[in-house]
Design a protein around this motif. Structure first.
Motif, PDB file in Angstrom:
ATOM      1  N   HIS A 128       0.830  -1.203   0.000  1.00 47.23           N
ATOM      2  CA  HIS A 128       0.000   0.000   0.000  1.00 47.23           C
ATOM      3  C   HIS A 128       0.866   1.254   0.000  1.00 47.23           C
ATOM      4  CE1 HIS A 128      -3.462   2.504   0.681  1.00 47.23           C
ATOM      5  NE2 HIS A 128      -2.954   2.988   1.806  1.00 47.23           N
ATOM      6  N   TYR A 129       1.937   1.225   0.815  1.00 47.54           N
ATOM      7  CA  TYR A 129       2.860   2.366   0.884  1.00 47.54           C
ATOM      8  C   TYR A 129       3.542   2.588  -0.458  1.00 47.54           C
ATOM      9  CZ  TYR A 129       7.121   4.972   1.974  1.00 47.54           C
ATOM     10  OH  TYR A 129       8.154   5.886   1.960  1.00 47.54           O
ATOM     11  N   ASP A 130       4.012   1.512  -1.089  1.00 44.07           N
ATOM     12  CA  ASP A 130       4.693   1.627  -2.380  1.00 44.07           C
ATOM     13  C   ASP A 130       3.750   2.159  -3.455  1.00 44.07           C
ATOM     14  OD1 ASP A 130       7.013   0.667  -1.273  1.00 44.07           O
ATOM     15  OD2 ASP A 130       6.741  -1.389  -1.971  1.00 44.07           O
ATOM     16  N   THR A 131       2.502   1.702  -3.431  1.00 43.97           N
ATOM     17  CA  THR A 131       1.522   2.163  -4.413  1.00 43.97           C
ATOM     18  C   THR A 131       1.266   3.655  -4.249  1.00 43.97           C
ATOM     19  OG1 THR A 131       0.458  -0.007  -4.456  1.00 43.97           O
ATOM     20  CG2 THR A 131      -0.813   1.852  -5.295  1.00 43.97           C
ATOM     21  N   ARG A 132       1.080   4.079  -3.001  1.00 43.89           N
ATOM     22  CA  ARG A 132       0.844   5.500  -2.744  1.00 43.89           C
ATOM     23  C   ARG A 132       2.049   6.336  -3.170  1.00 43.89           C
ATOM     24  NH1 ARG A 132      -0.805   6.223   3.353  1.00 43.89           N
ATOM     25  NH2 ARG A 132      -0.940   8.399   2.670  1.00 43.89           N
ATOM     26  N   ARG A 133       3.239   5.819  -2.925  1.00 42.41           N
ATOM     27  CA  ARG A 133       4.451   6.545  -3.305  1.00 42.41           C
ATOM     28  C   ARG A 133       4.540   6.698  -4.821  1.00 42.41           C
ATOM     29  NH1 ARG A 133       9.400   7.702  -0.881  1.00 42.41           N
ATOM     30  NH2 ARG A 133      11.197   7.735  -2.287  1.00 42.41           N
ATOM     31  N   LEU A 134       4.216   5.625  -5.549  1.00 39.59           N
ATOM     32  CA  LEU A 134       4.237   5.682  -7.009  1.00 39.59           C
ATOM     33  C   LEU A 134       3.211   6.679  -7.541  1.00 39.59           C
ATOM     34  CD1 LEU A 134       4.658   1.911  -7.991  1.00 39.59           C
ATOM     35  CD2 LEU A 134       6.300   3.753  -8.372  1.00 39.59           C
ATOM     36  N   VAL A 135       2.033   6.702  -6.916  1.00 44.00           N
ATOM     37  CA  VAL A 135       0.997   7.644  -7.342  1.00 44.00           C
ATOM     38  C   VAL A 135       1.469   9.079  -7.121  1.00 44.00           C
ATOM     39  CG1 VAL A 135      -1.320   8.510  -6.832  1.00 44.00           C
ATOM     40  CG2 VAL A 135      -0.921   6.049  -6.998  1.00 44.00           C
ATOM     41  N   ARG A 136       2.086   9.335  -5.981  1.00 53.08           N
ATOM     42  CA  ARG A 136       2.583  10.679  -5.686  1.00 53.08           C
ATOM     43  C   ARG A 136       3.666  11.095  -6.675  1.00 53.08           C
ATOM     44  NH1 ARG A 136       3.148   8.736   0.495  1.00 53.08           N
ATOM     45  NH2 ARG A 136       0.955   8.865   1.089  1.00 53.08           N
ATOM     46  N   MET A 137       4.560  10.154  -6.949  1.00 51.18           N
ATOM     47  CA  MET A 137       5.616  10.428  -7.921  1.00 51.18           C
ATOM     48  C   MET A 137       5.014  10.724  -9.288  1.00 51.18           C
ATOM     49  SD  MET A 137       8.822  10.202  -6.716  1.00 51.18           S
ATOM     50  CE  MET A 137       9.868   9.543  -8.004  1.00 51.18           C
ATOM     51  N   ALA A 138       4.010   9.946  -9.683  1.00 45.71           N
ATOM     52  CA  ALA A 138       3.380  10.132 -10.987  1.00 45.71           C
ATOM     53  C   ALA A 138       2.721  11.503 -11.086  1.00 45.71           C
ATOM     54  CB  ALA A 138       2.346   9.030 -11.230  1.00 45.71           C
ATOM     55  N   VAL A 139       2.083  11.942 -10.004  1.00 48.53           N
ATOM     56  CA  VAL A 139       1.445  13.261  -9.998  1.00 48.53           C
ATOM     57  C   VAL A 139       2.499  14.355 -10.184  1.00 48.53           C
ATOM     58  CG1 VAL A 139       0.227  14.937  -8.561  1.00 48.53           C
ATOM     59  CG2 VAL A 139      -0.535  12.557  -8.612  1.00 48.53           C
ATOM     60  N   ALA A 187       3.826  14.381 -13.710  1.00 51.81           N
ATOM     61  CA  ALA A 187       2.841  15.014 -14.603  1.00 51.81           C
ATOM     62  C   ALA A 187       2.915  16.536 -14.508  1.00 51.81           C
ATOM     63  CB  ALA A 187       1.434  14.526 -14.253  1.00 51.81           C
ATOM     64  N   ILE A 188       3.103  17.047 -13.294  1.00 53.50           N
ATOM     65  CA  ILE A 188       3.221  18.502 -13.111  1.00 53.50           C
ATOM     66  C   ILE A 188       4.481  19.020 -13.784  1.00 53.50           C
ATOM     67  CG2 ILE A 188       3.550  20.335 -11.406  1.00 53.50           C
ATOM     68  CD1 ILE A 188       1.781  18.668  -9.502  1.00 53.50           C
ATOM     69  N   ILE A 189       5.575  18.271 -13.659  1.00 56.94           N
ATOM     70  CA  ILE A 189       6.837  18.657 -14.300  1.00 56.94           C
ATOM     71  C   ILE A 189       6.641  18.807 -15.808  1.00 56.94           C
ATOM     72  CG2 ILE A 189       9.144  17.803 -14.941  1.00 56.94           C
ATOM     73  CD1 ILE A 189       9.299  16.613 -12.090  1.00 56.94           C
ATOM     74  N   PHE A 190       6.007  17.826 -16.431  1.00 63.25           N
ATOM     75  CA  PHE A 190       5.818  17.874 -17.886  1.00 63.25           C
ATOM     76  C   PHE A 190       4.793  18.941 -18.277  1.00 63.25           C
ATOM     77  CE2 PHE A 190       8.123  13.929 -17.769  1.00 63.25           C
ATOM     78  CZ  PHE A 190       8.800  13.929 -18.985  1.00 63.25           C
ATOM     79  N   LEU A 191       3.786  19.162 -17.437  1.00 63.88           N
ATOM     80  CA  LEU A 191       2.829  20.229 -17.703  1.00 63.88           C
ATOM     81  C   LEU A 191       3.541  21.579 -17.720  1.00 63.88           C
ATOM     82  CD1 LEU A 191      -0.087  21.295 -17.996  1.00 63.88           C
ATOM     83  CD2 LEU A 191      -0.190  21.378 -15.494  1.00 63.88           C
ATOM     84  N   LEU A 192       4.384  21.820 -16.723  1.00 65.00           N
ATOM     85  CA  LEU A 192       5.137  23.072 -16.669  1.00 65.00           C
ATOM     86  C   LEU A 192       6.109  23.182 -17.841  1.00 65.00           C
ATOM     87  CD1 LEU A 192       5.942  23.302 -12.842  1.00 65.00           C
ATOM     88  CD2 LEU A 192       4.272  24.659 -14.120  1.00 65.00           C
ATOM     89  N   ALA A 193       6.750  22.057 -18.173  1.00 63.17           N
ATOM     90  CA  ALA A 193       7.767  22.075 -19.227  1.00 63.17           C
ATOM     91  C   ALA A 193       7.195  22.455 -20.587  1.00 63.17           C
ATOM     92  CB  ALA A 193       8.455  20.717 -19.316  1.00 63.17           C
ATOM     93  N   MET A 221      10.378  23.380  -8.829  1.00 61.16           N
ATOM     94  CA  MET A 221       9.538  23.359  -7.627  1.00 61.16           C
ATOM     95  C   MET A 221       8.927  21.985  -7.333  1.00 61.16           C
ATOM     96  SD  MET A 221       7.753  27.102  -7.791  1.00 61.16           S
ATOM     97  CE  MET A 221       8.746  28.520  -8.272  1.00 61.16           C
ATOM     98  N   PRO A 222       8.264  21.312  -8.294  1.00 64.62           N
ATOM     99  CA  PRO A 222       7.762  19.968  -7.982  1.00 64.62           C
ATOM    100  C   PRO A 222       8.876  18.982  -7.668  1.00 64.62           C
ATOM    101  CG  PRO A 222       7.429  20.503 -10.314  1.00 64.62           C
ATOM    102  CD  PRO A 222       7.813  21.764  -9.622  1.00 64.62           C
ATOM    103  N   VAL A 223      10.056  19.182  -8.244  1.00 64.39           N
ATOM    104  CA  VAL A 223      11.199  18.320  -7.916  1.00 64.39           C
ATOM    105  C   VAL A 223      11.569  18.508  -6.448  1.00 64.39           C
ATOM    106  CG1 VAL A 223      13.620  17.806  -8.378  1.00 64.39           C
ATOM    107  CG2 VAL A 223      12.099  18.416 -10.276  1.00 64.39           C
ATOM    108  N   ILE A 224      11.665  19.747  -6.009  1.00 61.90           N
ATOM    109  CA  ILE A 224      12.049  20.036  -4.626  1.00 61.90           C
ATOM    110  C   ILE A 224      10.965  19.578  -3.659  1.00 61.90           C
ATOM    111  CG2 ILE A 224      12.679  21.849  -2.989  1.00 61.90           C
ATOM    112  CD1 ILE A 224      13.700  23.466  -5.453  1.00 61.90           C
ATOM    113  N   ILE A 225       9.709  19.781  -4.026  1.00 63.01           N
ATOM    114  CA  ILE A 225       8.603  19.320  -3.171  1.00 63.01           C
ATOM    115  C   ILE A 225       8.676  17.807  -2.987  1.00 63.01           C
ATOM    116  CG2 ILE A 225       6.092  19.028  -3.075  1.00 63.01           C
ATOM    117  CD1 ILE A 225       5.932  21.828  -4.463  1.00 63.01           C
ATOM    118  N   PHE A 258      12.810  16.005 -14.813  1.00 58.86           N
ATOM    119  CA  PHE A 258      12.964  17.420 -15.170  1.00 58.86           C
ATOM    120  C   PHE A 258      13.903  17.543 -16.359  1.00 58.86           C
ATOM    121  CE2 PHE A 258      14.627  21.710 -13.243  1.00 58.86           C
ATOM    122  CZ  PHE A 258      14.322  22.365 -14.416  1.00 58.86           C
ATOM    123  N   GLY A 259      15.059  16.894 -16.268  1.00 59.93           N
ATOM    124  CA  GLY A 259      16.014  16.915 -17.371  1.00 59.93           C
ATOM    125  C   GLY A 259      15.444  16.287 -18.634  1.00 59.93           C
TER     126      GLY A 259
END
Length: 209
Positions: A11-22, A25-31, A50-54, A71-72
């Motif tokens: 459950h923890y790993d799934t939640r972590r993957l979802v957070r990373m995916a979000v 997605a924000i990184i690519f939206l900004l890019a 900013m999403p990288v640092i968050i 990001f890169g």
């Protein structure tokens, strides 16, 4: 008992993957929108750190490094798919694709990793019970690291390209880089300080509990 632990871990790993995916997605939206790059001087200032640092603040240095890699990658894909959007980056890519990959990827990965390490260190200090001071410091320092590492890579690895593109002597590249780091990097870091602190605090109470 083992099943309960295994289920909790999954459950923890799934939640972590979802957070990373979000965050990815924000990184690519900004890019790929004007929100990601603000033209200040000869080189675009960015909000994509900013999403990288968050992510680094809330999930640690490994997550920060991975998000920095995305990001890169977003910068690389943008040059490939939208070469007219950043003519300077396109020039470096044309000169040496390998060189541009190094400049686009390595500084961002290091920035995310070091931001995560800084956040971990600040969390251990007793003076910041709310976490806000640590979030703000990491937001500011992480953004400055992004600026310093990226511009430093340009200075060390692509001075001749920078000089040719902007019509200046190679000896003047260092001064130009320092000017951009000051005029764009510091305001960028201040904004990052505020946004990272506010968003990290909000998410730490909800999605990242």
């Amino acid at each position: 008992m083992e099943k309960a632990v295994s289920h909790s871990r999954t459950h923890y790993d799934t939640r972590r993957l979802v957070r990373m995916a979000v965050l990815v997605a924000i990184i690519f939206l900004l890019a790929f929108t004007p929100l990601g790059y603000l033209a200040i001087g000869p080189i675009a200032a960015t909000t994509i750190q900013m999403p990288v640092i968050i992510g680094a603040v809330l999930m640690g240095p490994t997550a920060g490094a991975i998000l920095g890699g995305f990001f890169g990658l977003s910068a690389l894909l943008k040059v490939i798919t939208m070469p007219g959007a950043d003519l300077f980056a396109t020039t470096i890519m044309t000169y040496s694709p390998f060189l541009y990959i190094v400049i686009a990827m390595i500084p961002r990965i290091l920035m995310g990793w070091l931001a995560g390490l800084l956040a971990v260190g600040l969390k251990k200090m007793s003076f910041d019970k709310s976490g806000m001071v640590g979030y703000a410091i990491t937001g500011f320092v992480g953004s400055m690291l992004n600026t310093i590492f990226y511009l430093g890579a340009l200075w060390l690895l692509a001075s001749n390209v920078v000089a040719t593109y902007y019509g200046i002597d190679v000896s003047g590249v260092g001064a130009m880089v320092m000017t951009v780091a000051t005029t764009a990097g510091i305001p960028e870091a201040i904004v990052s300080c505020i946004v990272v602190a506010a968003v990290s605090k909000a998410l730490s109470k909800s999605l990242f509990k």
